[in-house]
Write a protein that holds these residues in place. Structure first.
Motif, short mmCIF file in Angstrom:
data_model
loop_
_atom_site.label_atom_id
_atom_site.label_comp_id
_atom_site.label_asym_id
_atom_site.label_seq_id
_atom_site.Cartn_x
_atom_site.Cartn_y
_atom_site.Cartn_z
N CYS A 15 52.27 16.91 144.34
CA CYS A 15 51.06 17.70 144.59
C CYS A 15 50.24 17.13 145.74
O CYS A 15 49.78 17.88 146.61
N ILE A 16 50.07 15.82 145.75
CA ILE A 16 49.29 15.18 146.81
C ILE A 16 49.98 15.41 148.16
O ILE A 16 49.33 15.73 149.16
N SER B 99 48.58 17.53 151.37
CA SER B 99 48.42 16.92 152.69
C SER B 99 49.00 17.83 153.78
O SER B 99 48.53 17.83 154.92
N ARG C 106 43.00 19.89 143.64
CA ARG C 106 43.52 18.63 144.17
C ARG C 106 42.61 17.46 143.79
O ARG C 106 43.07 16.36 143.52
N ALA D 47 43.90 14.15 141.89
CA ALA D 47 43.74 12.81 142.45
C ALA D 47 42.90 11.89 141.57
O ALA D 47 43.09 10.67 141.60
#
Length: 182
Positions: A22-23, A27, A96, A100
């Motif tokens: 996901c991160i 990005s 997000r 995170a």
């Protein structure tokens, strides 16, 4: 004396791995936003556009900057698509943030659990930290399961592609002067 009942909890590894996906997917969204910003700022040097947008560390700030430029340089025809993309970015950015900053743990609707049966029913979830104000009042619908994470990663990939496609359609400098309305 009876032996204690042994309960095995589900492995959290797949959830943690999906968080990494996901991160990485988000990005790509941020990279495409930089490209979009540089295209909106043309004829400014691309490198300077990338450097200046990168100095805005938070995605909300980057979005405000890009929107401020976009509404002033895009044609009236392109504004609805631009607005839609930026709303999608803001929605993804909010999710997000959870990905995170929340943690992976075992969750049950009756937390705190009190029986071996409830313990065996606990499932991996992404949720607010146990010892946070958010954990005191969140609803079970706010937690995320692995399918939510997979959907987020796939949706972020689609959004990155949509931003790239839109950025590539921004008029060239030769046609921009006649198309811009503001």
């Amino acid at each position: 004396m009876t032996e204690p009942e042994v309960t095995e909890l589900a492995d959290l590894g797949p959830m943690r791995a999906e968080i990494g996906n996901c991160i990485a997917a988000f990005s790509a969204v941020e990279s495409m936003l930089s490209l979009l910003y540089a295209n909106l700022m043309h004829p400014a040097p691309r490198e300077l556009c990338f450097l200046t947008l990168d100095e805005a560390r938070h995605i909300e700030t980057k979005c405000r900057i890009i929107k401020a430029v976009g509404v002033n340089v895009l044609s009236a025809e392109d504004l609805p698509t631009f607005t839609n993309i930026m709303k999608r970015v803001q929605h993804k950015a909010a999710v997000r943030h959870k990905i995170a900053h929340w943690h992976v743990g075992h969750w049950h609707k009756n937390q705190p659990v009190s029986t071996a049966k409830e313990i065996s029913q606990m499932e991996p979830r992404l949720m607010p930290a146990y010892y946070s104000a958010k954990n005191l009042d969140f609803t079970p619908d706010e937690t995320m399961v692995i399918s939510d994470l997979k959907d987020f990663a796939a949706g972020s990939g689609k959004l990155a592609n949509d931003i790239l496609e839109f950025a590539s359609r921004i008029p060239s400098p030769e046609t921009a002067a006649t198309q811009r309305t503001r």
